[in-house]
Design a protein around this motif. Sequence first.
Motif, PDB file in Angstrom:
ATOM      1  N   PHE A 194       0.825  -1.215   0.000  1.00  0.00           N
ATOM      2  CA  PHE A 194       0.000   0.000   0.000  1.00  0.00           C
ATOM      3  C   PHE A 194       0.855   1.260   0.000  1.00  0.00           C
ATOM      4  N   LEU A 195       1.928   1.236   0.795  1.00  0.00           N
ATOM      5  CA  LEU A 195       2.799   2.411   0.892  1.00  0.00           C
ATOM      6  C   LEU A 195       3.860   2.449  -0.205  1.00  0.00           C
ATOM      7  N   GLY A 196       4.166   1.299  -0.790  1.00  0.00           N
ATOM      8  CA  GLY A 196       5.229   1.254  -1.787  1.00  0.00           C
ATOM      9  C   GLY A 196       6.609   1.350  -1.155  1.00  0.00           C
ATOM     10  N   VAL A 197       6.829   0.530  -0.108  1.00  0.00           N
ATOM     11  CA  VAL A 197       8.122   0.508   0.586  1.00  0.00           C
ATOM     12  C   VAL A 197       8.602  -0.935   0.676  1.00  0.00           C
ATOM     13  N   PRO A 198       9.904  -1.155   0.906  1.00  0.00           N
ATOM     14  CA  PRO A 198      10.402  -2.527   1.081  1.00  0.00           C
ATOM     15  C   PRO A 198       9.867  -3.137   2.383  1.00  0.00           C
ATOM     16  N   ARG A 200       7.087   8.366   4.394  1.00  0.00           N
ATOM     17  CA  ARG A 200       8.143   9.309   3.984  1.00  0.00           C
ATOM     18  C   ARG A 200       9.127   8.640   3.024  1.00  0.00           C
ATOM     19  N   ARG A 201       9.274   7.317   3.158  1.00  0.00           N
ATOM     20  CA  ARG A 201      10.221   6.568   2.318  1.00  0.00           C
ATOM     21  C   ARG A 201       9.550   5.917   1.110  1.00  0.00           C
ATOM     22  N   SER A 202       8.257   6.226   0.925  1.00  0.00           N
ATOM     23  CA  SER A 202       7.512   5.640  -0.180  1.00  0.00           C
ATOM     24  C   SER A 202       8.051   6.092  -1.530  1.00  0.00           C
ATOM     25  N   GLY A 203       8.007   5.166  -2.474  1.00  0.00           N
ATOM     26  CA  GLY A 203       8.367   5.513  -3.837  1.00  0.00           C
ATOM     27  C   GLY A 203       7.234   6.215  -4.578  1.00  0.00           C
ATOM     28  N   ARG A 204       6.096   6.359  -3.916  1.00  0.00           N
ATOM     29  CA  ARG A 204       4.934   7.008  -4.533  1.00  0.00           C
ATOM     30  C   ARG A 204       4.764   8.424  -3.989  1.00  0.00           C
ATOM     31  N   ARG A 205       4.855   9.360  -4.866  1.00  0.00           N
ATOM     32  CA  ARG A 205       4.738  10.764  -4.470  1.00  0.00           C
ATOM     33  C   ARG A 205       3.401  11.054  -3.794  1.00  0.00           C
ATOM     34  N   SER A 206       2.306  10.483  -4.322  1.00  0.00           N
ATOM     35  CA  SER A 206       0.978  10.759  -3.759  1.00  0.00           C
ATOM     36  C   SER A 206       0.875  10.278  -2.311  1.00  0.00           C
ATOM     37  N   VAL A 207       1.510   9.152  -1.990  1.00  0.00           N
ATOM     38  CA  VAL A 207       1.512   8.652  -0.616  1.00  0.00           C
ATOM     39  C   VAL A 207       2.259   9.637   0.284  1.00  0.00           C
ATOM     40  N   ARG A 208       3.421  10.063  -0.160  1.00  0.00           N
ATOM     41  CA  ARG A 208       4.201  11.024   0.642  1.00  0.00           C
ATOM     42  C   ARG A 208       3.428  12.323   0.848  1.00  0.00           C
ATOM     43  N   ASP A 242       0.201  12.853   0.789  1.00  0.00           N
ATOM     44  CA  ASP A 242      -0.984  12.689   1.634  1.00  0.00           C
ATOM     45  C   ASP A 242      -0.643  12.446   3.099  1.00  0.00           C
ATOM     46  N   MET A 243       0.361  11.638   3.357  1.00  0.00           N
ATOM     47  CA  MET A 243       0.580  11.139   4.711  1.00  0.00           C
ATOM     48  C   MET A 243       1.648  11.866   5.514  1.00  0.00           C
ATOM     49  N   VAL A 244       2.567  12.514   4.834  1.00  0.00           N
ATOM     50  CA  VAL A 244       3.686  13.165   5.516  1.00  0.00           C
ATOM     51  C   VAL A 244       3.404  14.657   5.629  1.00  0.00           C
ATOM     52  N   PRO A 245       3.574  15.242   6.819  1.00  0.00           N
ATOM     53  CA  PRO A 245       3.320  16.679   6.946  1.00  0.00           C
ATOM     54  C   PRO A 245       4.337  17.487   6.134  1.00  0.00           C
ATOM     55  N   GLY A 246       3.877  18.579   5.567  1.00  0.00           N
ATOM     56  CA  GLY A 246       4.765  19.449   4.802  1.00  0.00           C
ATOM     57  C   GLY A 246       5.719  20.196   5.715  1.00  0.00           C
ATOM     58  N   LYS A 247       6.784  20.681   5.142  1.00  0.00           N
ATOM     59  CA  LYS A 247       7.760  21.450   5.925  1.00  0.00           C
ATOM     60  C   LYS A 247       7.082  22.679   6.506  1.00  0.00           C
ATOM     61  N   GLY A 248       7.375  22.924   7.759  1.00  0.00           N
ATOM     62  CA  GLY A 248       6.807  24.077   8.434  1.00  0.00           C
ATOM     63  C   GLY A 248       5.425  23.846   9.033  1.00  0.00           C
ATOM     64  N   HIS A 249       4.846  22.672   8.829  1.00  0.00           N
ATOM     65  CA  HIS A 249       3.534  22.367   9.412  1.00  0.00           C
ATOM     66  C   HIS A 249       3.709  21.781  10.809  1.00  0.00           C
ATOM     67  N   SER A 250       2.837  22.168  11.708  1.00  0.00           N
ATOM     68  CA  SER A 250       2.948  21.691  13.091  1.00  0.00           C
ATOM     69  C   SER A 250       2.302  20.312  13.279  1.00  0.00           C
ATOM     70  N   SER A 251       1.475  19.886  12.335  1.00  0.00           N
ATOM     71  CA  SER A 251       0.818  18.588  12.450  1.00  0.00           C
ATOM     72  C   SER A 251       1.844  17.454  12.340  1.00  0.00           C
ATOM     73  N   SER A 252       1.524  16.340  12.998  1.00  0.00           N
ATOM     74  CA  SER A 252       2.421  15.175  12.938  1.00  0.00           C
ATOM     75  C   SER A 252       2.133  14.303  11.721  1.00  0.00           C
ATOM     76  N   VAL A 253       1.032  14.600  11.008  1.00  0.00           N
ATOM     77  CA  VAL A 253       0.650  13.819   9.834  1.00  0.00           C
ATOM     78  C   VAL A 253       0.257  14.759   8.700  1.00  0.00           C
ATOM     79  N   ARG A 292      -6.145   8.187   3.689  1.00  0.00           N
ATOM     80  CA  ARG A 292      -5.289   7.082   3.217  1.00  0.00           C
ATOM     81  C   ARG A 292      -5.336   5.892   4.159  1.00  0.00           C
ATOM     82  N   VAL A 293      -5.191   6.163   5.443  1.00  0.00           N
ATOM     83  CA  VAL A 293      -5.127   5.070   6.416  1.00  0.00           C
ATOM     84  C   VAL A 293      -6.492   4.383   6.536  1.00  0.00           C
TER      85      VAL A 293
END
Length: 196
Positions: free
Chosen positions: A109-113, A136-144, A146-157, A164-165
């Motif tokens: 689902f995440l596209g990781v080893p 964060r280590r996904s090979g899929r840009r859309s997963v990253r 959706d699931m990883v907070p952008g730089k400067g964001h205070s959210s943990s997700v 997604r989850v």
Amino acid sequence: MPPAIFTVAAEGDVDARICQRILEFVGLSSGPIYVQRGNGNLDQKLLAYNNAARFAHWLVLRDLDYDAECAPNLIRDLIPVPAPYMVLRLTVRSAEAWLLADRERIRRFLGVPEAIVPIKPDDEDHPKTTLVNLARRSGRRSVREDMVPGKGHSSSVGAGYTARVTEFAMLHWRPDVAAEQSDSLSRCIKALQELN
């Protein structure tokens, strides 16, 4: 006799969907769902839910986090005398551990080893952070995105984390496979199977 219908109460949206999926897996049905936005809010309502469970089936899912040394102790503290139809279960440490326990499907689902997916998710200090770090280590840009907070964001997700989850939990996750790697999930499934 038709299967029992369970009212569900959980800390968050993801936890509630996990409850629905588990009930479906064991052949039970979910009815009303109460999402409490955190364990503090959930804990405040537990006695009322337990009172309601004198008359109807309830499944309440709460994260253990670091609120007690072990789940049985916290359950006894939260509901000293469980009602006949109350099923209160605790995830160790959070609901994301149960999702991580289906290693093959979460990897796909995440596209990781698969090698970077934890073997013992109940031993993870912060399973939600582990899940975000895998994304964060996904090979899929859309997963990253959706699931990883952008730089400067205070959210943990990321902004699309819950969607997604939830998609994974409802459409891809195998509770029986995950239960082989998570004792807390295995106990939850057994408790519900005994009522079916």
